[in-house]
Design a protein around this motif. Sequence first.
Motif, short mmCIF file in Angstrom:
data_model
loop_
_atom_site.label_atom_id
_atom_site.label_comp_id
_atom_site.label_asym_id
_atom_site.label_seq_id
_atom_site.Cartn_x
_atom_site.Cartn_y
_atom_site.Cartn_z
N UNK A 44 -3.34 -5.95 -8.00
CA UNK A 44 -2.01 -5.73 -7.40
C UNK A 44 -1.54 -6.94 -6.80
N UNK A 45 -2.57 -8.33 -7.27
CA UNK A 45 -1.79 -9.32 -6.18
C UNK A 45 -0.71 -9.90 -6.56
N UNK A 46 0.25 -9.63 -7.66
CA UNK A 46 1.25 -10.09 -7.90
C UNK A 46 2.81 -9.26 -7.37
N UNK A 47 2.41 -7.20 -7.67
CA UNK A 47 3.41 -6.81 -6.53
C UNK A 47 2.91 -7.77 -5.03
N UNK A 48 1.78 -7.82 -4.65
CA UNK A 48 2.15 -8.09 -2.88
C UNK A 48 2.67 -9.45 -3.02
N UNK A 49 2.79 -10.57 -3.80
CA UNK A 49 3.90 -11.52 -3.72
C UNK A 49 5.30 -11.14 -3.62
N UNK A 50 5.91 -10.00 -4.90
CA UNK A 50 7.09 -10.21 -5.11
C UNK A 50 7.30 -9.36 -3.83
N UNK A 67 0.99 -1.38 -0.02
CA UNK A 67 -0.01 0.36 -0.22
C UNK A 67 0.57 1.06 0.22
N UNK A 68 1.55 1.21 0.62
CA UNK A 68 2.97 2.77 0.97
C UNK A 68 3.47 2.47 -0.44
N UNK A 69 3.69 1.74 -1.26
CA UNK A 69 4.39 1.46 -2.77
C UNK A 69 3.49 1.89 -3.32
N UNK A 70 2.13 2.24 -3.73
CA UNK A 70 0.62 2.68 -4.00
C UNK A 70 0.41 4.09 -4.63
N UNK A 71 0.60 4.61 -2.64
CA UNK A 71 0.74 5.77 -1.90
C UNK A 71 1.19 6.14 -1.62
N UNK A 113 -17.74 -3.74 -13.41
CA UNK A 113 -18.42 -3.26 -12.61
C UNK A 113 -17.47 -1.24 -12.26
N UNK A 114 -16.30 -1.69 -11.88
CA UNK A 114 -15.01 -0.57 -11.60
C UNK A 114 -15.39 0.46 -12.83
N UNK A 115 -15.91 -0.15 -14.14
CA UNK A 115 -15.71 1.33 -14.77
C UNK A 115 -16.95 1.73 -15.66
N UNK A 116 -17.94 0.74 -14.37
CA UNK A 116 -19.24 1.53 -14.76
C UNK A 116 -19.50 2.35 -13.74
N UNK A 117 -18.44 2.02 -11.93
CA UNK A 117 -18.56 2.79 -11.20
C UNK A 117 -17.78 3.80 -11.30
N UNK A 118 -16.66 4.01 -11.81
CA UNK A 118 -15.85 4.99 -12.34
C UNK A 118 -14.94 4.66 -10.65
N UNK A 119 -14.68 3.42 -10.88
CA UNK A 119 -13.98 3.81 -9.61
C UNK A 119 -12.16 2.31 -9.75
N UNK A 120 -11.98 3.23 -10.64
CA UNK A 120 -11.26 2.28 -11.31
C UNK A 120 -9.22 2.37 -10.11
N UNK A 121 -9.58 1.87 -9.20
CA UNK A 121 -9.09 1.98 -8.55
C UNK A 121 -7.78 0.68 -7.89
N UNK A 122 -6.87 0.83 -7.26
CA UNK A 122 -6.23 -0.50 -7.18
C UNK A 122 -6.58 -1.85 -6.50
N UNK A 123 -6.87 -3.02 -6.82
CA UNK A 123 -7.20 -3.88 -6.35
C UNK A 123 -5.95 -5.02 -5.61
N UNK A 124 -6.22 -5.14 -4.47
CA UNK A 124 -5.47 -6.15 -3.78
C UNK A 124 -6.28 -7.28 -3.45
#
Length: 321
Positions: free
Chosen positions: A286-292, A145-149, A253-264
């Motif tokens: 971001x699942x693969x970033x979490x694995x890294x 999360x700190x890498x993302x923000x 759904x995320x496009x419809x809701x205009x919520x293009x935020x990171x998904x962990x």
Amino acid sequence: MNSFPSLLESITDLNKIQIEGLLSLATKFKHRESESNLFTYRRPIIATSFLENSTRTKHSFAIAVQKLGAMYIDFNAETSSLKKGESLEETFLTLFNQGVNLCIFRSSVSGQLGQFRNNLPIKIINGGDGVNEHPTQALLDLFTLFELSEDLNGKTLTIFGDNIHSRVGHSLIHLLPMFGMKIILCGPEAFLPPKETLPLSVTLCSDRDEALLKSDFIYLLRIQKERHLDSGINHLPFDGIDYLECHGVSLELLKKMQKLVPVLHPGPANIGVELDLALIKSSLYQGYLQVQNSIPMRMAIIQSMLVNNDKNIGNSHGEKF
Ligand code: CP
């Protein structure tokens, strides 16, 4: 970080200063600013003991151990004397007396490590215990999360899905508010814990779209069916409905809701249930970033525990004669 504990069972075993130390050390390991092969001359021995299945946690600990230059053994519980009735304490003491310095332990039994809190047979990291906690997953999630923000203060992360059975969820609700984050737990009623059991900065929401609109980060959970029988859940109220359609999250759904935020997602992910293929293949995922990030964070945790100078480990005897 001399005061680092020798038992990491719960995220509450760490204070904020220790967690900040882990984030800093993990950052150095990730960017190779810190020497990782620390134990060339006197190599500690570190064991994993996983009494429940794992792909991510066990292997990232194994890789972290070897990157640190320590010796790694995989203690196979199935072929061990645990199967002959030996107790967990005797098992840990046997490993300790063989020279093992630290054991990473996973079990389907919640809170099993608490019995060792006042008389540790060996240094132990909880790799996930039943529905209780998964502190190292939560720490690597915070690192991600700190890498993302850079500034998480005031941001909202919503955990969607089977919250009541999620051990990482139970660690995150204590960890993220320490860094100013707000948490929403969202899902069908059967998957939401009672409000009175939650910290103040955690709220409940059973309306997926309302929770999505408030989210700066989305955290998805799979349905943890293997834990339902122990909780007395024989039948899910949403049997026969499409879980993805009503409770999961799709890219559409995320496009419809205009919520293009990171998904962990801590993994394992069940495509077509809590998320769809388009979402897991998208750049939001971001699942693969979490694995890294699991490897530098677990290196930081192992190193901090190994060097804590705690001499009060492995005292097998009570009364002296
Ligand atoms: N996140 C997690 O604990 O994954 P594994 O069960 O594959 O270790």
